[in-house]
Design a protein around this motif. Structure first.
Motif, PDB file in Angstrom:
ATOM      1  N   ARG A  43      -4.995  -1.615   5.905  1.00  0.00           N
ATOM      2  CA  ARG A  43      -3.869  -2.456   5.478  1.00  0.00           C
ATOM      3  C   ARG A  43      -4.353  -3.600   4.591  1.00  0.00           C
ATOM      4  N   ASP A  44      -5.500  -4.200   4.947  1.00  0.00           N
ATOM      5  CA  ASP A  44      -6.067  -5.270   4.111  1.00  0.00           C
ATOM      6  C   ASP A  44      -6.455  -4.737   2.733  1.00  0.00           C
ATOM      7  N   PHE A  45      -7.057  -3.543   2.718  1.00  0.00           N
ATOM      8  CA  PHE A  45      -7.448  -2.928   1.444  1.00  0.00           C
ATOM      9  C   PHE A  45      -6.225  -2.646   0.580  1.00  0.00           C
ATOM     10  N   VAL A  46      -5.195  -2.069   1.190  1.00  0.00           N
ATOM     11  CA  VAL A  46      -3.979  -1.746   0.442  1.00  0.00           C
ATOM     12  C   VAL A  46      -3.283  -3.017  -0.018  1.00  0.00           C
ATOM     13  N   GLN A  47      -3.285  -4.055   0.821  1.00  0.00           N
ATOM     14  CA  GLN A  47      -2.669  -5.328   0.449  1.00  0.00           C
ATOM     15  C   GLN A  47      -3.309  -5.915  -0.805  1.00  0.00           C
ATOM     16  N   GLU A  48      -4.631  -5.738  -0.939  1.00  0.00           N
ATOM     17  CA  GLU A  48      -5.341  -6.313  -2.073  1.00  0.00           C
ATOM     18  C   GLU A  48      -5.241  -5.458  -3.325  1.00  0.00           C
ATOM     19  N   PHE A  49      -5.384  -4.137  -3.177  1.00  0.00           N
ATOM     20  CA  PHE A  49      -5.481  -3.275  -4.352  1.00  0.00           C
ATOM     21  C   PHE A  49      -4.230  -2.435  -4.625  1.00  0.00           C
ATOM     22  N   LEU A  50      -3.444  -2.135  -3.596  1.00  0.00           N
ATOM     23  CA  LEU A  50      -2.251  -1.301  -3.773  1.00  0.00           C
ATOM     24  C   LEU A  50      -1.077  -1.940  -3.043  1.00  0.00           C
ATOM     25  N   PRO A  51      -0.689  -3.144  -3.399  1.00  0.00           N
ATOM     26  CA  PRO A  51       0.326  -3.882  -2.617  1.00  0.00           C
ATOM     27  C   PRO A  51       1.658  -3.153  -2.485  1.00  0.00           C
ATOM     28  N   GLU A  52       1.981  -2.277  -3.439  1.00  0.00           N
ATOM     29  CA  GLU A  52       3.259  -1.571  -3.360  1.00  0.00           C
ATOM     30  C   GLU A  52       3.278  -0.528  -2.242  1.00  0.00           C
ATOM     31  N   ILE A 106      -7.305   7.125   0.073  1.00  0.00           N
ATOM     32  CA  ILE A 106      -6.092   6.381  -0.271  1.00  0.00           C
ATOM     33  C   ILE A 106      -6.121   5.999  -1.745  1.00  0.00           C
ATOM     34  N   ARG A 107      -7.279   5.538  -2.216  1.00  0.00           N
ATOM     35  CA  ARG A 107      -7.410   5.200  -3.637  1.00  0.00           C
ATOM     36  C   ARG A 107      -7.130   6.416  -4.520  1.00  0.00           C
ATOM     37  N   ASP A 108      -7.622   7.587  -4.100  1.00  0.00           N
ATOM     38  CA  ASP A 108      -7.508   8.779  -4.942  1.00  0.00           C
ATOM     39  C   ASP A 108      -6.138   9.453  -4.859  1.00  0.00           C
ATOM     40  N   PHE A 109      -5.475   9.377  -3.697  1.00  0.00           N
ATOM     41  CA  PHE A 109      -4.241  10.132  -3.511  1.00  0.00           C
ATOM     42  C   PHE A 109      -2.976   9.281  -3.583  1.00  0.00           C
ATOM     43  N   ALA A 110      -3.130   7.968  -3.636  1.00  0.00           N
ATOM     44  CA  ALA A 110      -1.936   7.125  -3.717  1.00  0.00           C
ATOM     45  C   ALA A 110      -1.182   7.425  -5.004  1.00  0.00           C
ATOM     46  N   GLY A 111       0.062   7.841  -4.866  1.00  0.00           N
ATOM     47  CA  GLY A 111       0.886   8.185  -6.008  1.00  0.00           C
ATOM     48  C   GLY A 111       2.347   8.068  -5.642  1.00  0.00           C
ATOM     49  N   PRO A 112       3.234   8.356  -6.598  1.00  0.00           N
ATOM     50  CA  PRO A 112       4.671   8.203  -6.319  1.00  0.00           C
ATOM     51  C   PRO A 112       5.184   9.107  -5.209  1.00  0.00           C
ATOM     52  N   ASP A 113       4.486  10.215  -4.926  1.00  0.00           N
ATOM     53  CA  ASP A 113       4.945  11.151  -3.888  1.00  0.00           C
ATOM     54  C   ASP A 113       4.472  10.766  -2.490  1.00  0.00           C
ATOM     55  N   LEU A 114       3.524   9.825  -2.399  1.00  0.00           N
ATOM     56  CA  LEU A 114       2.966   9.459  -1.088  1.00  0.00           C
ATOM     57  C   LEU A 114       3.952   8.570  -0.340  1.00  0.00           C
ATOM     58  N   THR A 115       4.483   9.080   0.764  1.00  0.00           N
ATOM     59  CA  THR A 115       5.521   8.357   1.505  1.00  0.00           C
ATOM     60  C   THR A 115       5.000   7.624   2.731  1.00  0.00           C
ATOM     61  N   ALA A 116       3.855   8.044   3.274  1.00  0.00           N
ATOM     62  CA  ALA A 116       3.361   7.408   4.496  1.00  0.00           C
ATOM     63  C   ALA A 116       1.853   7.594   4.625  1.00  0.00           C
ATOM     64  N   VAL A 171       1.930  -1.172   0.925  1.00  0.00           N
ATOM     65  CA  VAL A 171       1.701  -1.827   2.219  1.00  0.00           C
ATOM     66  C   VAL A 171       2.693  -1.350   3.268  1.00  0.00           C
ATOM     67  N   ASP A 172       3.956  -1.240   2.892  1.00  0.00           N
ATOM     68  CA  ASP A 172       4.980  -0.841   3.868  1.00  0.00           C
ATOM     69  C   ASP A 172       4.821   0.608   4.315  1.00  0.00           C
ATOM     70  N   ARG A 173       4.017   1.384   3.598  1.00  0.00           N
ATOM     71  CA  ARG A 173       3.843   2.796   3.951  1.00  0.00           C
ATOM     72  C   ARG A 173       2.668   3.017   4.919  1.00  0.00           C
ATOM     73  N   VAL A 174       1.864   1.980   5.132  1.00  0.00           N
ATOM     74  CA  VAL A 174       0.741   2.080   6.079  1.00  0.00           C
ATOM     75  C   VAL A 174       1.279   1.867   7.487  1.00  0.00           C
ATOM     76  N   GLN A 175       1.081   2.849   8.362  1.00  0.00           N
ATOM     77  CA  GLN A 175       1.645   2.813   9.706  1.00  0.00           C
ATOM     78  C   GLN A 175       0.560   3.056  10.750  1.00  0.00           C
ATOM     79  N   HIS A 176       0.680   2.347  11.871  1.00  0.00           N
ATOM     80  CA  HIS A 176      -0.215   2.594  12.998  1.00  0.00           C
ATOM     81  C   HIS A 176       0.438   3.628  13.917  1.00  0.00           C
ATOM     82  N   TYR A 177      -0.219   4.778  14.088  1.00  0.00           N
ATOM     83  CA  TYR A 177       0.309   5.848  14.936  1.00  0.00           C
ATOM     84  C   TYR A 177      -0.186   5.622  16.368  1.00  0.00           C
ATOM     85  N   ALA A 178       0.747   5.379  17.283  1.00  0.00           N
ATOM     86  CA  ALA A 178       0.365   5.054  18.664  1.00  0.00           C
ATOM     87  C   ALA A 178       0.971   6.005  19.680  1.00  0.00           C
TER      88      ALA A 178
END
Length: 515
Positions: A247-256, A224-234, A258-265
């Motif tokens: 989600r906690d990691f993204v909330q702290e380091f990549l807050p923009e 996630i750290r390496d591939f997070a970019g403007p093209d990453l939608t989900a 957060v809404d793209r992190v989804q739980h697949y059930a």
């Protein structure tokens, strides 16, 4: 380009798939028995110096020592006495000595029977920056092409370094993800990296070698750290606890994000829903069918990877040159994707179908270069050689997908072929003749084969079903000749667990000869 990260987590394996435009681009694996060492920092101890290779073996506490080349060492020389070397070249005996402790970082994971590739050029990565505590250089990703933006980022990095305590003597590399990022965010990244480095330095000073002093992020957060970019939608994760940690990691380091992190059930497995399982299975095969009807044959060897382009069922519609050109053009677009998906590195030799038209050659080479542009690995491409071959060099940092998922075939021992049943039958005949010859020569009384036969006994041949079937059918006459020649009966037995080339020859004494 639309990108998605699919994270599949189970108790025995974590898999991450990078999807680009709904197609599988990369696969990363982490199993309970093996974790990637790339990026880890160790307090190592030099065990052996190899002047002939200008390298040293360093014990980092793993099963095999790591390999450290002189060119990967960045430290003051510790000795003044050293033999002559080429001008400007470091000598390994001037740089390190046996028993010395030093901080090293894993640049490449162990591959096959080779230990990890090590370097003393330490680097700690964050979202936007890479901290290099051993030098003061500032570099910028070559993928950022706008000169004004490059200058802005350079000034912002210098300002962030100057305002952060302990960072003034450290180097920085500005990653592609930093394009358009404001100075305060870069400064926050520098502060975080400096804190990490200070902890690494404290551990290294307080612990004895060999030991690990820094471990890179686990797979699901590292990608996630390496591939997070403007093209990453989900970012889709199929395991609840991992989803919460990510989600906690993204909330702290990549807050923009957060809404793209989804739980697949969903009940349908994540990788099956997106077709990843089939793509991974196809990537383990050597043959790749092209849409035009042609195909590629990809063979991975220890030294290099070879790719052969064939027209196959593609016959074209106009003329031979046009048919060859179109098949090569499609292959040029597919090959870089296969290299990335299979994680094939080192030297790759592509044998395109011979083209007479020089313009066609140029267009195929340009298509190959363009298809390589999206690969984050460093790639170099040579021109078309006199033999029509194109050489590609792709940086290798970990095992290929096949090396991670497969092992050498126990039946063919990695050759990819096995002997025919006829060849094995002939080997059995030779073994029978040798056995009788040995028995004859070892018999002190000098009895003939007929005398040995009178004493009773027969040979039992144990082999696979295919070999026994041939011995009893097509080879029946030859078996009769061998029986007369050796003077003993021969009995055959199928062993279901035997491979096509396996057989055993057993002499059973005390049994009267069958006719």
């Amino acid at each position: 380009m639309v990108e998605e990260l699919l994270i599949n987590v189970s108790g025995f394996e974590t898999r991450v798939a990078l999807m680009q435009n709904h197609g599988l681009a990369e696969v990363h694996l982490q199993r309970s028995g093996f974790y990637s060492l790339t990026g880890n920092i160790y307090q190592g101890r030099v065990e052996r110096i190899l002047p002939g290779m200008q390298a040293a073996f360093v014990n980092i506490g793993m099963g095999r020592p790591g390999f450290l080349h002189a060119s990967d060492i960045d430290m003051p020389r510790i000795s003044v006495a050293a033999p002559e070397v080429e001008p400007g070249q470091k000598d390994i005996r001037e740089l390190v000595h046996e028993g010395q402790s030093l901080l090293v970082q894993v640049a490449k994971d162990p591959i096959a029977n080779k230990g990890a590739r090590l370097t003393t050029h330490l680097a700690l990565a964050s979202r936007y920056l890479v901290l290099m505590p051993m030098n003061d250089h500032i570099g910028i990703s070559t993928r950022i092409e706008d000169e004004a933006e490059r200058e802005r980022l350079r000034l912002a990095a210098e300002s962030a370094r100057a305002s952060t305590a302990g960072a003034d003597a450290s180097g920085l590399i500005i990653r592609t993800a930093a394009e358009g990022v404001a100075g305060p965010l870069l400064e926050a990244d520098v502060r975080m990296l400096i804190r990490v480095w200070q902890r690494v330095d404290e551990r290294a000073r307080s612990r004895d070698a060999p030991c690990m002093v820094y471990q890179d992020l686990p797979l699901h957060t590292r990608v996630i750290r390496d591939f997070a970019g403007p093209d990453l939608t989900a970012i889709k994760i199929d395991e609840l606890r991992t989803y919460e940690r990510v989600r906690d990691f993204v909330q702290e380091f990549l807050p923009e994000y957060v809404d793209r992190v989804q739980h697949y059930a969903d009940p349908v497995p994540l990788f099956e829903r997106y077709g990843c399982e089939d793509e991974i299975e196809r990537a383990l095969h050597s043959r790749i069918v092209l849409r035009c009807g042609g195909h590629l044959v990809i063979e991975q060897t220890e030294a290099m990877t070879t790719i052969d382009v064939n027209t196959g069922a593609y016959v074209g519609a106009r003329n031979l040159e046009d048919t060859v050109y179109r098949a090569n053009l499609e292959a040029a677009a597919i090959i870089p994707r296969q290299l990335r998906l299979r994680n094939l590195g080192g030297i790759v030799v592509v044998d395109f179908i011979d083209m007479e038209d020089e313009e066609h050659r140029r267009q195929v080479l340009r298509a190959l270069e363009k298809a390589c542009e999206g690969d984050p690995a460093r790639i170099r491409i040579s021109g078309v050689s006199e033999l029509g071959l194109v050489q590609i060099s792709r940086k290798r940092t970990r095992e290929s997908l096949r090396q991670q998922l497969c092992e050498r075939c126990a039946t063919c021992d990695g050759r990819g072929v096995v002997k025919t049943a006829e060849s094995v039958c002939i080997e059995i005949y030779r073994a029978l003749l040798r056995a009788v010859d040995v028995a004859r020569r070892s018999n002190a009384s000098g009895e003939s084969a007929q005398a040995l036969a009178t004493a009773g006994g027969e040979y039992l041949v144990q082999a696979s079903q295919g070999v026994v079937d041939r011995l009893l059918d097509e080879e029946r006459d030859n078996v009769g000749c061998i029986v007369e020649q050796i003077g003993r009966a021969i009995r055959f037995q199928v062993e279901p667990s035997y491979g096509p080339e396996q057989f055993d020859l057993v002499l059973i004494q005390g049994i009267s000869r069958r006719t």
